[in-house]
Design a protein around this motif. Structure first.
Motif, PDB file in Angstrom:
ATOM      1  N   PRO A 199       0.819  -1.211   0.000  1.00 56.90           N
ATOM      2  CA  PRO A 199       0.000   0.000   0.000  1.00 56.90           C
ATOM      3  C   PRO A 199       0.853   1.261   0.000  1.00 56.90           C
ATOM      4  N   GLY A 200       0.546   2.172  -0.904  1.00 55.46           N
ATOM      5  CA  GLY A 200       1.247   3.440  -0.961  1.00 55.46           C
ATOM      6  C   GLY A 200       2.628   3.386  -1.576  1.00 55.46           C
ATOM      7  N   LYS A 201       2.999   2.221  -2.110  1.00 61.89           N
ATOM      8  CA  LYS A 201       4.329   2.071  -2.698  1.00 61.89           C
ATOM      9  C   LYS A 201       4.240   1.684  -4.168  1.00 61.89           C
ATOM     10  N   GLU A 202       5.358   1.857  -4.854  1.00 62.11           N
ATOM     11  CA  GLU A 202       5.440   1.468  -6.247  1.00 62.11           C
ATOM     12  C   GLU A 202       5.489  -0.058  -6.363  1.00 62.11           C
TER      13      GLU A 202
ATOM     14  N   ASP B 246       7.158  -8.264   3.782  1.00 60.99           N
ATOM     15  CA  ASP B 246       6.794  -8.952   2.549  1.00 60.99           C
ATOM     16  C   ASP B 246       5.310  -8.780   2.219  1.00 60.99           C
ATOM     17  N   THR B 247       4.574  -8.190   3.125  1.00 67.43           N
ATOM     18  CA  THR B 247       3.148  -7.977   2.905  1.00 67.43           C
ATOM     19  C   THR B 247       2.921  -7.091   1.681  1.00 67.43           C
ATOM     20  N   ALA B 248       2.122  -7.581   0.743  1.00 73.66           N
ATOM     21  CA  ALA B 248       1.866  -6.861  -0.507  1.00 73.66           C
ATOM     22  C   ALA B 248       0.902  -7.671  -1.359  1.00 73.66           C
ATOM     23  N   VAL B 249       0.451  -7.052  -2.424  1.00 72.54           N
ATOM     24  CA  VAL B 249      -0.227  -7.800  -3.480  1.00 72.54           C
ATOM     25  C   VAL B 249       0.856  -8.281  -4.440  1.00 72.54           C
ATOM     26  N   TYR B 250       0.852  -9.560  -4.717  1.00 69.53           N
ATOM     27  CA  TYR B 250       1.869 -10.160  -5.586  1.00 69.53           C
ATOM     28  C   TYR B 250       1.280 -10.403  -6.975  1.00 69.53           C
ATOM     29  N   TYR B 251       2.042 -10.000  -7.991  1.00 70.55           N
ATOM     30  CA  TYR B 251       1.606 -10.103  -9.374  1.00 70.55           C
ATOM     31  C   TYR B 251       2.547 -10.990 -10.177  1.00 70.55           C
TER      32      TYR B 251
END
Length: 124
Positions: A41-44, A90-95
């Motif tokens: 969130p809020g990051k590139e 490591d929390t993020a949406v992974y693509y």
């Protein structure tokens, strides 16, 4: 053209493991370099790992080296990301992404197709 669908995300405690999988459609899958990216969130959106067309070569971002492993199965048309020793950062949406370029690109701008993403949340 290739379509990508990620799965395997979820909630895990710090130190735990998750395995993400990306299913691809399209007869020309093996001609694509495959990569994983993530966006907090809020990051590139940032590069995580990339694997060559035949699965011989891989590159990882420094923060996941020794913890994550990217692999692909051209017969099953999948690319996986095994994530171990997970950390809250490591929390993020992974693509999952596919590239028609040469080499092992780490820039998001060098990828031509993207999945919809899968959420990974690591609790402390």
């Amino acid at each position: 053209q290739v379509q990508l669908i990620e799965s395997g995300g979820g909630l895990v405690q710090a130190g735990g493991s998750l395995r993400l999988s990306c299913a691809a459609s399209g007869r020309t899958y093996s001609t694509y370099i495959m990569g994983w990216f993530r966006q907090a969130p809020g990051k590139e959106r940032e590069f995580v790992a990339v694997i060559s067309r035949r699965g011989v070569s891989t590159v990882y971002t420094d923060s996941v080296k020794g913890r994550f492993v990217i692999s692909r199965d051209n017969a099953k048309i999948t690319v996986d990301l095994e994530m171990n020793s997970l950390k809250p950062e490591d929390t993020a949406v992974y693509y999952c992404a596919a590239s028609e370029r040469f080499g092992l690109p780490s820039s998001k701008y060098e990828y031509d197709y993207w999945g919809q993403g899968t959420q990974v949340t690591v609790s402390s």
